[in-house]
Structures are given as C-alpha cells and as structure tokens.
Scaffold this active site. Sequence first.
Site, short mmCIF file in Angstrom:
data_model
loop_
_atom_site.label_atom_id
_atom_site.label_comp_id
_atom_site.label_asym_id
_atom_site.label_seq_id
_atom_site.Cartn_x
_atom_site.Cartn_y
_atom_site.Cartn_z
N ALA A 1 -3.15 3.93 5.68
CA ALA A 1 -4.34 2.56 5.30
C ALA A 1 -5.43 3.14 5.28
CB ALA A 1 -3.71 1.74 5.75
N TYR B 1 9.22 14.30 -6.62
CA TYR B 1 8.61 12.47 -6.09
C TYR B 1 9.90 11.48 -6.20
CZ TYR B 1 5.64 8.58 -6.49
OH TYR B 1 5.02 7.09 -6.72
#
EC number: 1.1.1.300
Length: 334
Positions: A46, A200
């Site tokens: 965050a 990924y």
Amino acid sequence: MSRFLLPVSVVGTVIGGTVLLKDYVAGGACPSKATIPGKTVIVTGANTGIGKQTALELAKRGGNVILACRDMEKCEVAAKDIRGETLNPRVRAERLDLASLKSIREFARKVIKEEERVDILVNNAAVMRCPHWTTEDGFEMQFGVNYLGHFLLTNLLLDKLKASAPSRIINLSSLAHVAGHIDFEDLNWQMKKYDTKAAYCQSKLAVVLFTKELSHRLQGSGVTVNALHPGVARTELGRHTGMHNSAFSGFMLGPFFWLLFKSPQLAAQPSTYLAVAEELENVSGKYFDGLREKAPSPEAEDEEVARRLWTESARLVGLAMAHGSPGRGHAIPR
C-alpha cells in the site's frame, strides 16, 4: 464550406469514440457509498499505486487502515499522506515482506496480538515480469510474492477474520491469468528455461484458484473471498517490463498508454467496491473484471487443480509444520 464537413465529422467521431473508449476502459468509480467506521483493514503493497489508492479510499470511509509494506520509509510517507488527505488518524504503516515467510509470520503474529479484529484483507502487493529472482526462501519471485506469500498470510489471519465476521478477503489477480498454467512438475522454474511473462501469468492464475478453493473452505464462516482484475494501471508494477524506461516507447506509445491505462485512483475502485459494497456481503468465490463479475479462464474453474494447488502450497510454506500458529495445518479442513 461543404468540403470541410466530412473532415470535421470524421475528427469529431474519432474524438467522441476515443472519449467513450477511455471511459469504458476506466470503468468508473465505486458505486457504493457504504462507510466502514470501526472496521480494521489490511492492504498489502500500500505504499504506492493501486494499493495506496485503495488504502486512501477505505480510510476516507472511516476504516482503521494498516498499510503492510516491505519498504517502511515509503510506507510511512504513504500513511502520512493518507492521514493528511482524509483527516483519518487511524492509518498506520507496518512492515511486511511477502518475499520472506519469516516476515509474513512476524506480521501476522503482531496483528493477531494487537488488533481486536480484522474485517477486510486486501491482498494487493505484486511484482510483474521481474528477472529470474528468488525469494528469501528460494521461491520464484512472482509466484512467491504474488501468490504464496498471500496464501500464507491469509491462512495465518483466518481465525481473526472469522472472529470478526462478516469479513472479506479481496485477492488482486489479473486478466493475465487466462494465459496462465499451473505446472505442478516445475512450479518454481527450476527445470525449464525461465519465462518471466509465463511466470507472472501462472502466479495470477494461482490467485484465482486459491480464491475458488478458499471460498469452499470458508462456507458458513461469515468470511467471503473474491478475486479481481483491477485493469491496466499506470503504476510501478510495470517497472520491469521496460515500457516506461524507453524514450521511444514513451513517445510512440504515449497516446496508447493514455487511452488504455487507468490511473491508480480508478484502478483502486474495484478493490474498494469488493471491500465495502453491501450488495456483495454474501458473494464469494467470484472473479471480477473491474466492477463486474466475470467468468475466469477454464483452468481457474478446475476444482481438482485448485485442491492440488492448495495442498502443494501448504507444504511449500510449511503450514502443516507451523505448530502453535493460528493458521497451522490446512486452516479449514474440506
């Protein structure tokens, strides 16, 4: 005069179409006005990008927000920014390195000890198309951070989430999961040539499979879990792709990036929606593309693959050996 009408009409149509496409790609703001006073929220990764904006949105709605990040200097700055913008003093930074099982366990122990409740867990942190790096514990970096780290963290916090029910888990996946495949013979890319894009995609497919399996295990607990594709955003996540570092790509592809890439603020709206919307209180095990529920890839719906991945993941992170841990074993037998 009439000879100018066609060019003007074409230009107007192109501009209008571009604006409509931009609005469609952006996806719009979270439609829910719900607030979350008294609720404790954890957002991983965050300190920047979508994670920071998600934390900001949830702080605006009155939440007690914990920013869980590896880089504490950036995390403290982000927390200060959010406190200043929202005037919500209940925003703080805590260290969490998802590339370290030790760090994950330390973070979980601290949360369990210090927090009365955990109402919302947003598993946001990710790395994308990095070189062939490994985590502290030897896992391929994208699989380790994007999936395994969040798998362990979620399991360790499950008892706290259940005690705080109704509570929610939001897992950030990607549209890239549709190109993913779970290679159980070589999850860690030790035998085949490393392909950063494929790695990924595998990690993001694993996130959707984890969401599906966890939702089955959580039935009747009051805890919901959903996965989402936030859209393609202009964030630091793509720093290893090279697109942002090339003057040529910046010049030639700049208009394309502007058209198809969301701002972090708009890309945070789906996470916010899944975290607060009252109409989603009982929705679980679903995949969202932006603000809309959507069917994931066929492999993401394979229950046998999901169960097998859970068992292998628990073994890899040592859940069965975590004696005394609140998340030991398989957390919730199925």
